[in-house]
Design an enzyme around this catalytic site. Structure first.
Site, mmCIF file in Angstrom:
data_model
loop_
_atom_site.group_PDB
_atom_site.id
_atom_site.type_symbol
_atom_site.label_atom_id
_atom_site.label_comp_id
_atom_site.label_asym_id
_atom_site.label_seq_id
_atom_site.Cartn_x
_atom_site.Cartn_y
_atom_site.Cartn_z
ATOM 1 N N CYS A 45 1.080 -2.014 -3.704
ATOM 2 C CA CYS A 45 -0.217 -2.232 -3.240
ATOM 3 C C CYS A 45 -1.185 -2.403 -4.285
ATOM 4 O O CYS A 45 -2.103 -3.062 -4.568
ATOM 5 C CB CYS A 45 -0.768 -1.377 -2.289
ATOM 6 S SG CYS A 45 -0.050 -1.329 -0.823
HETATM 7 C C1 BEZ Z 1 3.785 0.367 -2.270
HETATM 8 O O1 BEZ Z 1 2.945 -0.065 -2.136
HETATM 9 O O2 BEZ Z 1 4.334 0.567 -3.290
HETATM 10 C C2 BEZ Z 1 4.369 1.065 -0.755
HETATM 11 C C3 BEZ Z 1 3.383 1.195 -0.122
HETATM 12 C C4 BEZ Z 1 4.043 1.962 1.388
HETATM 13 C C5 BEZ Z 1 5.450 2.080 1.309
HETATM 14 C C6 BEZ Z 1 6.221 1.565 0.173
HETATM 15 C C7 BEZ Z 1 5.790 1.101 -0.964
#
Ligand code: BEZ
Length: 211
Positions: A45
């Site tokens: 994210c």
């Molecule tokens: C991420 O943004 O890296 C992420 C968010 C939630 C679960 C797995 C990865």
């Protein structure tokens, strides 16, 4: 709730990092991209929001406003935005919805319980000037989205909303387009004065008409 293509994008009020908004009023008569993130302070994210912020001028050129969402509150988003700036060099330059009560996530079906009960998936809704949904995308948490691809699709959506054309596989701005089958050959001669090539009776291509 399932939000499908052609539906009016559900209206809502929400707290964002840029103050409270009423979605339809905020969007106005332009286009919008509403996209969700699983959680704040997560790695994929973080990279996505930096990538989206960098491309904001390109979205603006197309009269598209961007708005992000996660189920964390606005004060958490604001703290996370400092990390995003540190890591990507980009200040998040669009509002982020703090959907801690999941009101918007539920309205748009952004939580897929068999993927996760507590986080949104990576949803994208492109909404047109008429407030109708023009595109939906759903990615899992583990796969970051390609925001240049989103711009490419918006180019197609905006072109095909104004002309009786469709865009072929891998089309990008400037490439030839397909004349829709509702247009007869006779009509095509006047509607597409640059001419067209019939590869098959049902597959006629013409230069992009708005260039
Ligand atoms: C991420 O943004 O890296 C992420 C968010 C939630 C679960 C797995 C990865």
């Amino acid at each position: 709730m399932t939000v499908r293509l052609g539906d009016i994008a559900p209206d809502f009020t929400a707290d964002t990092t840029q103050g409270p908004i009423s979605f339809h009023e905020w969007k106005g008569t332009g286009w919008a991209v509403l996209f969700s993130h699983p959680r704040d302070f997560t790695p994929v994210c973080t990279t996505e929001l930096g990538a989206a912020a960098k491309l904001k001028p390109e979205f603006e050129k197309r009269n598209v406003k961007m708005i992000g969402l996660s189920v964390d509150p606005v004060d958490s988003h604001r703290k996370w935005e400092q990390d995003i700036a540190d890591v990507t060099g980009q200040q998040v330059n669009f509002p982020m919805i703090g959907d801690h009560d999941r009101k918007v996530s539920d309205l748009y079906g952004m939580i897929h319980p068999n993927a996760s009960d507590t986080m949104t998936v990576r949803s994208v809704f492109v909404v047109g000037p008429d407030h109708k949904v023009k595109l939906t995308l759903t990615y899992p948490a583990s796969t970051g989205r390609n925001f240049a691809e989103l711009l490419r699709v918006i180019d197609s959506l905006q072109l095909t909303s104004g002309y009786a054309v469709a865009t072929p596989a891998d089309w990008k701005h400037g490439d030839d387009v397909i004349i829709t089958n509702a247009v007869t050959d006779e009509e095509a001669k006047t509607r597409f004065p640059k001419g067209f090539q019939a590869k098959k009776p049902y597959l006629r291509v013409t230069p992009q008409p708005n260039l």
